[in-house]
Every structure is written in C-alpha cells, then in structure tokens.
Design a protein around this motif. Structure first.
Motif, PDB file in Angstrom:
ATOM      1  N   GLY A  59       0.786  -1.233   0.000  1.00 21.19           N
ATOM      2  CA  GLY A  59       0.000   0.000   0.000  1.00 21.19           C
ATOM      3  C   GLY A  59       0.812   1.275   0.000  1.00 21.19           C
ATOM      4  N   LEU A  60       2.105   1.189  -0.340  1.00 22.11           N
ATOM      5  CA  LEU A  60       2.954   2.373  -0.303  1.00 22.11           C
ATOM      6  C   LEU A  60       3.068   3.070  -1.656  1.00 22.11           C
ATOM      7  N   LEU A  61       2.645   2.396  -2.716  1.00 22.33           N
ATOM      8  CA  LEU A  61       2.800   2.945  -4.055  1.00 22.33           C
ATOM      9  C   LEU A  61       1.478   3.007  -4.807  1.00 22.33           C
ATOM     10  N   ARG A  62       1.473   3.848  -5.828  1.00 23.77           N
ATOM     11  CA  ARG A  62       0.366   3.908  -6.779  1.00 23.77           C
ATOM     12  C   ARG A  62       0.935   3.614  -8.169  1.00 23.77           C
ATOM     13  N   MET A  63       0.399   2.607  -8.838  1.00 22.51           N
ATOM     14  CA  MET A  63       0.856   2.211 -10.168  1.00 22.51           C
ATOM     15  C   MET A  63      -0.140   2.693 -11.217  1.00 22.51           C
ATOM     16  N   ARG A  64       0.378   3.303 -12.285  1.00 24.11           N
ATOM     17  CA  ARG A  64      -0.474   3.741 -13.393  1.00 24.11           C
ATOM     18  C   ARG A  64       0.171   3.354 -14.709  1.00 24.11           C
ATOM     19  N   LYS A  65      -0.621   2.845 -15.626  1.00 28.89           N
ATOM     20  CA  LYS A  65      -0.109   2.463 -16.930  1.00 28.89           C
ATOM     21  C   LYS A  65      -0.534   3.485 -17.973  1.00 28.89           C
ATOM     22  N   GLN A  66       0.429   3.938 -18.753  1.00 29.74           N
ATOM     23  CA  GLN A  66       0.150   4.886 -19.829  1.00 29.74           C
ATOM     24  C   GLN A  66       0.966   4.468 -21.042  1.00 29.74           C
TER      25      GLN A  66
END
Length: 226
Positions: A59-66
């Motif tokens: 829960g320490l990161l936010r992943m986003r795909k672009q």
C-alpha cells in the motif's frame, strides 16, 4: 496476542536499502518508471520489479499504466510524511549519507517534499503564515484564518476549490533537515504551484531541489516575512 497496526511489515518494506532508495526518489512528487527507479536503487530491472511489487502490495505505491510504460508514485501524502519523518530521525541520530556537495546546500534551502515546499524556505513560509495570523493551531487542528484565506487568494490559490477536495487543506510536516514544521496538505501543494506559475521558482529536473530566481526569492521573503 498483540493487536493494532502492523508496523513491522511497513518498517520491513521501507528498511530494505534498494526499496528505501526508490521511495526517496519518489519524494520528488514525480511519477517514475521501473527503469528509472532501478537506476536510483542500483539494481537490475528484474530486481526492481520485485521490489516494486512488494511496495505496491504493502500500500505504499500507486501504479499507473500509460501507453507502453507503467508509472510509479507514492500512494499518498501519508506515505511521504512517514518518509520525511524517518529522514529527520536519521539526521538527528547521525545516520547520514556520506555524499556531500552543492546539491545538499540547495536541498536544505528549498526542495520538494512530495508535492509541497520544504527546506529553509518552506519553514520560513510556515512560520510567516503563523506569525502574521494567517495560519492557526497545530497538528490536526491546523487551519487557515479568514485573513489567511484572503492572503493566499491574492497569490492565486482557490481555497474553496481545495476545500472541496479529499485532501486536508493544512497539514504540518516535519522537515528532515531542520526538524521543524513546514506546510503540507492541499494548501502547501497549491502554494508551491502558485510560486511556479508566477515565475518565482522552478523545480530541478534531476533532484528534489527548488530554485528561486533573485526576484522570486525577494518576493517570497516579502510575503512570508516572519
């Protein structure tokens, strides 16, 4: 059986040197790729991916795909605040990295702490707002006064818009270099953005440092004189 938050798990996630370097790199507030974070940590991309998966699961990161890339950022300001606090504790207890140089002085003067201004100038802004009666209270009761609303509105901050958001308007964040408070929350983020829009300051491209122009620094010190 002991009950309560599992700090051991979070501490173990942060405590690995490679993961700590990745998290520190993300304190710039920028979203970085796994390749960029591998370089920051000095590990292979495969190893970096394994570390990032653990941090994401914790829960320490936010992943986003672009497009073809996956971008990584800190999950929240809470994570950034914990990291900044740990940096302050490390500095206070003498656990410092050996590399020194001009960048260190720049970081101490003004830097990005996730998305708000930290360093000497961040502390001056916090103290100036308090001593002029624009910011009152402390910790969870920190709030902007009516005069404070008028003051930041003149700087281009939409306070009503910030209050409609999910983030707290004002938060204290402990500065690692001085171990004194600077301003976080949506107001801290908005003020740093306002300084950039006005041309007072710019963020470095290769570090967390924030550089003020001579005229921008003069205007800043005039507005936030303690």
């Amino acid at each position: 059986m002991k009950e309560g938050p599992d700090i051991v798990r979070i501490a173990a996630l942060i405590g690995d040197p490679a993961r700590a370097n990745m998290l520190t790199a993300l304190m710039s507030g920028k979203a970085l790729t796994a390749t960029e974070l591998a370089a920051e940590a000095g590990v292979t991309q495969q190893t970096a991916s394994s570390h990032l998966a653990k941090l994401d699961a914790g829960g320490l990161l936010r992943m986003r795909k672009q497009g073809r890339h996956k971008y990584v950022s800190l999950a929240s300001e809470d994570v950034a605040a914990v990291l900044e606090g740990l940096m302050g504790l490390a500095a206070k207890t003498g656990h410092l990295r050996t590399r020194t140089g001009p960048r260190d002085a720049s970081l101490r003067k003004a830097r990005v702490c996730y998305n708000h201004l930290a360093g000497d100038m961040g502390i001056q802004m916090f103290d100036g707002l308090q001593q002029r009666g624009f910011l009152m209270g402390q910790d969870d009761d920190l709030h902007l006064t009516p005069d404070g609303v008028a003051f930041v509105t003149e700087l281009g901050v939409d306070v009503d818009g910030l209050r409609r958001g999910k983030s707290p308007l004002c938060r204290e964040c402990l500065d690692w270099s001085e171990r004194r408070s600077h301003l976080a929350g949506s107001l801290g983020r908005a003020l740093l953005a306002a300084f950039e829009v006005r041309g007072w300051a710019r963020r470095a491209t290769d570090s967390r440092a924030v550089f003020f122009s001579p005229s921008g620094e003069a205007a800043f010190r005039q507005h936030f004189a303690a």
